[in-house]
Enzyme design. Sequence first.
Site, PDB file in Angstrom:
ATOM      1  N   TYR A 155     -15.335   6.388  16.494  1.00  0.00           N
ATOM      2  CA  TYR A 155     -14.685   5.024  15.710  1.00  0.00           C
ATOM      3  C   TYR A 155     -15.009   3.622  16.077  1.00  0.00           C
ATOM      4  CZ  TYR A 155      -9.419   2.258  15.607  1.00  0.00           C
ATOM      5  OH  TYR A 155      -8.742   1.572  14.704  1.00  0.00           O
ATOM      6  N   THR A 190       1.780   1.635  17.452  1.00  0.00           N
ATOM      7  CA  THR A 190       1.701   2.935  15.858  1.00  0.00           C
ATOM      8  C   THR A 190       1.300   3.979  16.671  1.00  0.00           C
ATOM      9  OG1 THR A 190      -0.251   2.788  15.438  1.00  0.00           O
ATOM     10  CG2 THR A 190       0.748   0.721  14.208  1.00  0.00           C
TER      11      THR A 190
HETATM   12  N1  LIG Z   1      -2.492   0.370  16.222  1.00  0.00           N
HETATM   13  C1  LIG Z   1      -3.160   0.033  16.721  1.00  0.00           C
HETATM   14  O1  LIG Z   1      -3.560  -0.579  17.755  1.00  0.00           O
HETATM   15  C2  LIG Z   1      -4.816  -0.369  15.828  1.00  0.00           C
HETATM   16  C3  LIG Z   1      -5.326  -0.914  16.750  1.00  0.00           C
HETATM   17  C4  LIG Z   1      -6.471  -1.812  15.744  1.00  0.00           C
HETATM   18  C5  LIG Z   1      -6.807  -0.905  14.425  1.00  0.00           C
HETATM   19  N2  LIG Z   1      -5.987  -0.413  13.819  1.00  0.00           N
HETATM   20  C6  LIG Z   1      -6.218   0.340  12.151  1.00  0.00           C
HETATM   21  O2  LIG Z   1      -4.998  -0.169  11.742  1.00  0.00           O
HETATM   22  C7  LIG Z   1      -5.210   0.741  10.478  1.00  0.00           C
HETATM   23  C8  LIG Z   1      -3.175   1.327  11.030  1.00  0.00           C
HETATM   24  O3  LIG Z   1      -3.377   2.255  11.594  1.00  0.00           O
HETATM   25  P1  LIG Z   1      -1.831   2.643  12.205  1.00  0.00           P
HETATM   26  O4  LIG Z   1      -2.240   1.927  13.749  1.00  0.00           O
HETATM   27  O5  LIG Z   1      -0.999   2.151  11.708  1.00  0.00           O
HETATM   28  O6  LIG Z   1      -2.048   4.011  12.967  1.00  0.00           O
HETATM   29  P2  LIG Z   1      -0.910   5.323  12.267  1.00  0.00           P
HETATM   30  O7  LIG Z   1       0.493   4.931  12.077  1.00  0.00           O
HETATM   31  O8  LIG Z   1      -1.875   6.357  12.855  1.00  0.00           O
HETATM   32  O9  LIG Z   1      -1.577   5.553  10.672  1.00  0.00           O
HETATM   33  C9  LIG Z   1      -2.500   5.347  10.134  1.00  0.00           C
HETATM   34  C10 LIG Z   1      -2.166   5.599   8.595  1.00  0.00           C
HETATM   35  O10 LIG Z   1      -3.549   5.787   7.515  1.00  0.00           O
HETATM   36  C11 LIG Z   1      -3.361   7.029   6.476  1.00  0.00           C
HETATM   37  N3  LIG Z   1      -4.400   8.556   6.763  1.00  0.00           N
HETATM   38  C12 LIG Z   1      -5.448   9.006   7.766  1.00  0.00           C
HETATM   39  N4  LIG Z   1      -6.333   9.314   7.170  1.00  0.00           N
HETATM   40  C13 LIG Z   1      -6.170   9.057   5.572  1.00  0.00           C
HETATM   41  C14 LIG Z   1      -7.486   9.800   4.877  1.00  0.00           C
HETATM   42  N5  LIG Z   1      -7.615  10.643   4.983  1.00  0.00           N
HETATM   43  N6  LIG Z   1      -6.864   8.773   2.975  1.00  0.00           N
HETATM   44  C15 LIG Z   1      -5.996   8.486   2.839  1.00  0.00           C
HETATM   45  N7  LIG Z   1      -4.757   8.005   4.464  1.00  0.00           N
HETATM   46  C16 LIG Z   1      -5.081   8.509   4.888  1.00  0.00           C
HETATM   47  C17 LIG Z   1      -2.422   7.797   7.462  1.00  0.00           C
HETATM   48  O11 LIG Z   1      -0.685   8.453   6.207  1.00  0.00           O
HETATM   49  P3  LIG Z   1      -1.522   9.825   5.942  1.00  0.00           P
HETATM   50  O12 LIG Z   1      -1.572  10.406   7.660  1.00  0.00           O
HETATM   51  O13 LIG Z   1       0.025   9.990   4.959  1.00  0.00           O
HETATM   52  O14 LIG Z   1      -2.745  10.166   4.946  1.00  0.00           O
HETATM   53  C18 LIG Z   1      -1.359   6.588   7.877  1.00  0.00           C
HETATM   54  O15 LIG Z   1      -0.745   5.495   7.321  1.00  0.00           O
HETATM   55  C19 LIG Z   1      -6.321   2.410  10.972  1.00  0.00           C
HETATM   56  O16 LIG Z   1      -7.468   1.070   9.988  1.00  0.00           O
HETATM   57  C20 LIG Z   1      -6.661   1.503  11.873  1.00  0.00           C
HETATM   58  O17 LIG Z   1      -7.954   2.185  12.166  1.00  0.00           O
HETATM   59  C21 LIG Z   1      -5.006   0.446  14.472  1.00  0.00           C
END
Ligand SMILES: NC(=O)c1ccc[n+]([C@@H]2O[C@H](COP(=O)([O-])OP(=O)(O)OC[C@H]3O[C@@H](n4cnc5c(N)ncnc54)[C@H](OP(=O)(O)O)[C@@H]3O)[C@@H](O)[C@H]2O)c1
Length: 266
Positions: A155, A190
């Site tokens: 990651y 999330t």
């Molecule tokens: N939450 C945190 O603490 C955190 C911290 C740092 C960075 N981030 C970043 O924030 C972003 C959003 O994450 P989140 O926290 O909102 O997590 P999340 O709730 O798990 O959402 C992830 C999203 O990515 C989509 N996704 C996953 N694999 C995919 C694929 N192969 N093709 C298209 N869409 C895909 C999922 O939709 P489907 O399953 O419907 O495809 C979902 O909508 C990510 O890039 C993550 O690395 C999050």
Amino acid sequence: MKTAYYKNKKIWITGASSGIGRAMAIELSRLGAYLILSSRSKEKLEETQSLLQYPDHSEIISLDIADTQAIDQITDQVLASLQIDMLINNAGISQRSLTMDTDMKVYQQLMKVNFFGVIHMSKIVLRQMIDRKSGHVVTITSVNGKLGSYMKSGYAASKHALHGFFDSLRAEIDGSGVDITLVTPGYVRTPISVNALTKDGSPQGTMDENTNKGIPVDRFAKKLLKQIAKRKAEIAITGKIEALGLLLKRIWPSMLRKLTAGRKEA
Ligand SMILES: NC(=O)c1ccc[n+]([C@@H]2O[C@H](COP(=O)([O-])OP(=O)(O)OC[C@H]3O[C@@H](n4cnc5c(N)ncnc54)[C@H](OP(=O)(O)O)[C@@H]3O)[C@@H](O)[C@H]2O)c1
């Protein structure tokens, strides 16, 4: 908030079915943007759409960004009928597994979704923006795009790669009228840890304590959109611990190594 920045902009959000992407979509709809909502799950995208203030001012485009052919085909289809003003590369998948136990297919999947899918979509959408001399590409990386941590080697590598790519690209397209923004969130509440890949590629299925204690996602989205409207090159929205990690990485990396050695919660 500079609401005018988003009004009537055509904004393509990947990963709009959950977490940060869904929260940004809800806020952007309130601010008057036209939204293209993408991810793999059509049902969950429909759920997002039903939560929008102006659902009629949005469309759903299912897309697996690990699928190169699908990206080519779907971007062709979308760009033929719409001029995209902003692409928000938000889709992503995390990891919870020790390096030496982790199957190579897990690393490949992390890079396909978090890196290759993102740069592939960005290159295509950017072409149209550069021709029009206007646009904004926003990419959600992570604090792990700046520093590595326990059980997140793939990651962190994928998110570091995004910084290398977009910093280089930004230098290349300087003066083109297109802005590039990189976002490094700390812990945001999330389902990211629930969906995180374990050593064999299966999802962890449980919520991490740190993520559960993270910034509420709607508050994060509002804060982030204010910053994006300022067209900043980089935005960090984190809690105190992650902010300390980022600071130590820059000014005292040996202390960061000492503090994080062997720490699962790092
Ligand atoms: N939450 C945190 O603490 C955190 C911290 C740092 C960075 N981030 C970043 O924030 C972003 C959003 O994450 P989140 O926290 O909102 O997590 P999340 O709730 O798990 O959402 C992830 C999203 O990515 C989509 N996704 C996953 N694999 C995919 C694929 N192969 N093709 C298209 N869409 C895909 C999922 O939709 P489907 O399953 O419907 O495809 C979902 O909508 C990510 O890039 C993550 O690395 C999050």
